[in-house]
Design a protein around this motif. Structure first.
Motif, short mmCIF file in Angstrom:
data_model
loop_
_atom_site.label_atom_id
_atom_site.label_comp_id
_atom_site.label_asym_id
_atom_site.label_seq_id
_atom_site.Cartn_x
_atom_site.Cartn_y
_atom_site.Cartn_z
N ASN A 50 0.85 -1.17 0.00
CA ASN A 50 0.00 0.00 0.00
C ASN A 50 0.89 1.23 0.00
O ASN A 50 1.59 1.50 0.97
N LEU A 51 0.89 1.99 -1.08
CA LEU A 51 1.77 3.13 -1.21
C LEU A 51 1.12 4.44 -0.78
O LEU A 51 1.71 5.50 -0.94
N LYS A 52 -0.09 4.39 -0.23
CA LYS A 52 -0.75 5.60 0.24
C LYS A 52 -0.04 6.10 1.50
O LYS A 52 0.37 5.33 2.36
N VAL A 53 0.10 7.40 1.59
CA VAL A 53 0.76 8.01 2.74
C VAL A 53 -0.30 8.67 3.60
O VAL A 53 -1.12 9.45 3.11
N HIS A 54 -0.29 8.35 4.88
CA HIS A 54 -1.25 8.93 5.82
C HIS A 54 -0.51 9.90 6.72
O HIS A 54 0.56 9.60 7.23
N GLY A 55 -1.06 11.08 6.91
CA GLY A 55 -0.43 12.07 7.77
C GLY A 55 0.64 12.85 7.02
O GLY A 55 0.88 12.64 5.84
N THR A 56 1.24 13.76 7.76
CA THR A 56 2.29 14.56 7.14
C THR A 56 3.65 14.05 7.57
O THR A 56 3.84 13.68 8.71
N ALA A 57 4.56 14.03 6.66
CA ALA A 57 5.93 13.60 6.92
C ALA A 57 6.85 14.69 6.43
O ALA A 57 6.47 15.53 5.62
N PRO A 58 8.07 14.72 6.94
CA PRO A 58 9.02 15.72 6.43
C PRO A 58 9.13 15.63 4.92
O PRO A 58 9.26 14.55 4.36
N GLN A 59 9.05 16.76 4.27
CA GLN A 59 9.12 16.78 2.81
C GLN A 59 10.53 16.55 2.31
O GLN A 59 10.73 15.97 1.27
N ASP A 60 11.52 17.03 3.04
CA ASP A 60 12.90 16.95 2.60
C ASP A 60 13.72 16.27 3.69
O ASP A 60 14.06 16.87 4.69
N LEU A 115 13.69 21.66 9.13
CA LEU A 115 13.43 21.01 10.41
C LEU A 115 12.50 21.86 11.27
O LEU A 115 11.57 21.37 11.88
N ARG A 116 12.76 23.16 11.33
CA ARG A 116 11.92 24.05 12.11
C ARG A 116 10.49 24.07 11.57
O ARG A 116 9.53 24.12 12.33
N GLY A 117 10.35 24.02 10.27
CA GLY A 117 9.01 23.97 9.67
C GLY A 117 8.28 22.69 10.04
O GLY A 117 7.09 22.71 10.37
N ASP A 118 8.99 21.57 10.01
CA ASP A 118 8.39 20.29 10.41
C ASP A 118 7.95 20.35 11.87
O ASP A 118 6.86 19.89 12.22
N CYS A 119 8.77 20.92 12.72
CA CYS A 119 8.43 21.03 14.14
C CYS A 119 7.22 21.95 14.35
O CYS A 119 6.35 21.66 15.17
N ALA A 120 7.16 23.05 13.61
CA ALA A 120 6.04 23.97 13.73
C ALA A 120 4.72 23.29 13.34
O ALA A 120 3.69 23.54 13.96
N ARG A 121 4.76 22.41 12.35
CA ARG A 121 3.56 21.69 11.95
C ARG A 121 3.15 20.66 12.99
O ARG A 121 1.99 20.31 13.10
N MET A 122 4.10 20.15 13.75
CA MET A 122 3.81 19.13 14.76
C MET A 122 3.39 19.70 16.10
O MET A 122 2.86 18.98 16.94
N VAL A 123 3.60 20.99 16.33
CA VAL A 123 3.38 21.56 17.66
C VAL A 123 1.95 21.35 18.16
O VAL A 123 1.73 21.19 19.35
N GLU A 124 0.98 21.33 17.26
CA GLU A 124 -0.41 21.14 17.69
C GLU A 124 -0.65 19.74 18.25
O GLU A 124 -1.60 19.51 18.98
N HIS A 125 0.22 18.79 17.96
CA HIS A 125 0.08 17.42 18.46
C HIS A 125 0.76 17.23 19.81
O HIS A 125 0.57 16.19 20.44
N TRP A 126 1.58 18.18 20.23
CA TRP A 126 2.31 18.05 21.49
C TRP A 126 1.56 18.76 22.59
O TRP A 126 1.09 19.88 22.43
N THR A 127 1.46 18.12 23.73
CA THR A 127 0.84 18.76 24.88
C THR A 127 1.81 18.70 26.04
O THR A 127 2.62 17.79 26.16
#
Length: 69
Positions: A3-13, A21-33
């Motif tokens: 199954n080659l479907k990708v679920h969720g967001t992953a680092p683009q580069d 890296l900072r952009g990836d972290c900024a997108r993940m911040v809503e998942h961290w509590t």
């Protein structure tokens, strides 16, 4: 079949720079509590114990080089 479907967001580069890296972290911040405040409680001295290392383990660690020397 794979199954080659990708679920969720992953680092683009995966070979990206710090900005990527900072952009990836900024997108993940809503998942961290985090708790609003952590209060450290004092520990009675009677609960603090020393570390005991068996002589064979101490010799093994003493024989190991530090940082791959």
């Amino acid at each position: 079949m794979t199954n080659l479907k990708v679920h969720g967001t992953a680092p683009q580069d995966l070979e990206g720079d710090l900005a990527s890296l900072r952009g990836d972290c900024a997108r993940m911040v809503e998942h961290w509590t985090a708790p609003d405040r952590i209060t450290a409680l004092p520990v009675p001295a009677s609960h603090i114990h020393g570390v005991t290392v068996p002589p064979a383990s101490a010799r093994l660690l003493d024989a190991m080089s530090d940082y791959g020397d």
